[in-house]
Design a protein around this motif. Structure first.
Motif, mmCIF file in Angstrom:
data_model
loop_
_atom_site.group_PDB
_atom_site.id
_atom_site.type_symbol
_atom_site.label_atom_id
_atom_site.label_comp_id
_atom_site.label_asym_id
_atom_site.label_seq_id
_atom_site.Cartn_x
_atom_site.Cartn_y
_atom_site.Cartn_z
ATOM 1 N N GLY A 156 2.029 -6.803 -15.257
ATOM 2 C CA GLY A 156 1.610 -5.838 -16.276
ATOM 3 C C GLY A 156 0.973 -4.584 -15.729
ATOM 4 N N ALA A 157 1.086 -4.362 -14.419
ATOM 5 C CA ALA A 157 0.465 -3.193 -13.784
ATOM 6 C C ALA A 157 1.453 -2.534 -12.845
ATOM 7 N N ILE A 158 1.206 -1.270 -12.537
ATOM 8 C CA ILE A 158 1.913 -0.598 -11.457
ATOM 9 C C ILE A 158 1.165 -0.910 -10.174
ATOM 10 N N HIS A 159 1.848 -1.565 -9.257
ATOM 11 C CA HIS A 159 1.229 -1.954 -7.991
ATOM 12 C C HIS A 159 1.796 -1.090 -6.872
ATOM 13 N N VAL A 160 0.923 -0.668 -5.956
ATOM 14 C CA VAL A 160 1.373 0.138 -4.823
ATOM 15 C C VAL A 160 0.685 -0.314 -3.553
ATOM 16 N N GLU A 161 1.459 -0.340 -2.480
ATOM 17 C CA GLU A 161 0.930 -0.592 -1.143
ATOM 18 C C GLU A 161 1.531 0.423 -0.176
ATOM 19 N N LYS A 162 0.787 0.717 0.874
ATOM 20 C CA LYS A 162 1.173 1.660 1.935
ATOM 21 C C LYS A 162 1.176 3.095 1.398
ATOM 22 N N GLY A 163 1.638 4.026 2.253
ATOM 23 C CA GLY A 163 1.637 5.431 1.889
ATOM 24 C C GLY A 163 1.610 6.303 3.129
ATOM 25 N N PRO A 164 1.661 7.620 2.954
ATOM 26 C CA PRO A 164 1.356 8.360 1.729
ATOM 27 C C PRO A 164 2.577 8.601 0.844
ATOM 28 N N GLY A 165 2.282 8.904 -0.427
ATOM 29 C CA GLY A 165 3.311 9.197 -1.401
ATOM 30 C C GLY A 165 2.703 9.280 -2.788
ATOM 31 N N GLN A 166 3.558 9.351 -3.806
ATOM 32 C CA GLN A 166 3.059 9.416 -5.177
ATOM 33 C C GLN A 166 4.126 8.915 -6.133
ATOM 34 N N LEU A 167 3.674 8.513 -7.304
ATOM 35 C CA LEU A 167 4.539 8.138 -8.412
ATOM 36 C C LEU A 167 4.198 9.075 -9.559
ATOM 37 N N GLU A 168 5.168 9.884 -9.998
ATOM 38 C CA GLU A 168 4.883 10.911 -10.997
ATOM 39 C C GLU A 168 5.635 10.651 -12.292
#
Length: 318
Positions: A156-168
């Protein structure tokens, strides 16, 4: 500034008390003229007693006992106003004078008044995350990133690991109320994940727009000493007054950029309120960015590990 909401507060005043709550008022000028005054007074020479919109609509007569706590609930949605005193509806009316503005509390000389339990709930919020996919969002990675972020819809969530970057977002907004819950997943007590929420960004532009910082670190055990602007601070503009949130816990973020003002609340606590006095332009790093733009979630670096959920937006009229 805000447009549509339910505002609730307790008040206490004396037998000759005369006060009020201002809705949708401008910062300059008389607040009851630029917006509305919800009356707090058992007597008024023109009949605008408790729960009336002074100068506009008179409420059903009702007495608030002196020196006792009472609850006023005020709902403003479009041109529709509903005012309740101690749970009893005293006013249900329409007026279109003011559509957006500030909330204020009134004090008249020698008319003691107290307020407590002041709570505001925005209306009209719509989800921009369906809880199960990244539909409506676009991944933008940093140029030459060694470890581009991995975005997913998880639990039920937007999960993110590592980077750099973005979700727009695919959509764009200028004046808005943005609400979401964010959790920073720290590997240990000495590391505080760094992230942010960008507002009024450019499609495909990397880390553009204003940034509501996410970092739950503070100095010397003092939550008023935010590190790197702190969660809810406006990055490179205004640090958070207090670091309210903690790593490993979901915290509610409310962000409300309207015109040149950017305000952020964390778990209901007002942590920043910034007015951009720079000349208007497209680059928020060097100018006041008023034009509509994307909302972006930041993956800061290879140690990034965050969850974003219950992401909602309401457009605010100019």
């Amino acid at each position: 500034m805000i447009a549509d909401y339910v505002l609730k507060c307790d008040f206490r005043t004396g037998a000759e008390g005369n006060s009020g709550v201002f809705l949708r008022s401008a910062k300059q000028g008389e607040p009851d003229k630029t917006g509305y005054e919800v009356q707090i007074a058992n007597k008024h020479d023109k009949g605008y007693t408790n729960a009336s919109l002074v100068g506009h609509v008179k409420a059903t007569a009702a007495t608030a006992k002196p020196d006792e706590w009472h609850t006023m609930e005020m709902e403003a949605e479009g041109d529709h106003f509903v005012i309740k005193l101690d749970g009893k509806k005293l006013l249900d009316a329409r007026n279109s004078q003011s559509r957006v503005g500030h909330v204020g509390l009134q004090y008249n000389k020698d008319k003691k008044v107290e307020f407590r339990n002041i709570k505001l709930k925005p209306l009209g919020l719509k989800s921009i995350f369906d809880g199960k996919s990244l539909a409506g969002w676009k991944i933008t990675n940093a140029p030459k990133a060694d470890q581009p972020p991995v975005w997913s819809a998880k639990d039920g969530a937007i999960h993110v690991e590592k980077g750099p970057g973005q979700l727009e977002t695919e959509g764009v907004w200028d004046n808005l109320v943005l609400r979401m819950e964010v959790r920073t997943n720290a590997p240990d007590v000495n590391h505080h994940p760094n992230s942010g929420i960008f507002i009024r960004g450019d499609h495909g532009g990397f880390w553009t727009g204003y940034e509501d910082q996410i970092r739950n670190e503070y100095k010397d055990g003092d939550r008023t000493q935010a590190v790197d602007f702190g969660t809810g601070g406006i990055y490179n503009r205004q640090p958070a007054r207090r670091v309210v949130s903690n790593d490993g816990e979901f915290s509610a973020i409310h962000s409300s950029p309207t015109a040149v003002t950017l305000a952020v609340w964390i778990n209901g606590f007002p942590v920043s309120d910034f007015e951009d006095e720079r000349p208007e332009g497209m680059n928020a790093r060097t100018e006041a960015r008023l034009k509509e733009g994307t909302i972006s979630l930041q993956a800061h670096d290879p140690t990034t590990n965050l969850d974003f959920k219950n992401i909602q937006v309401a457009a605010v009229p100019k």
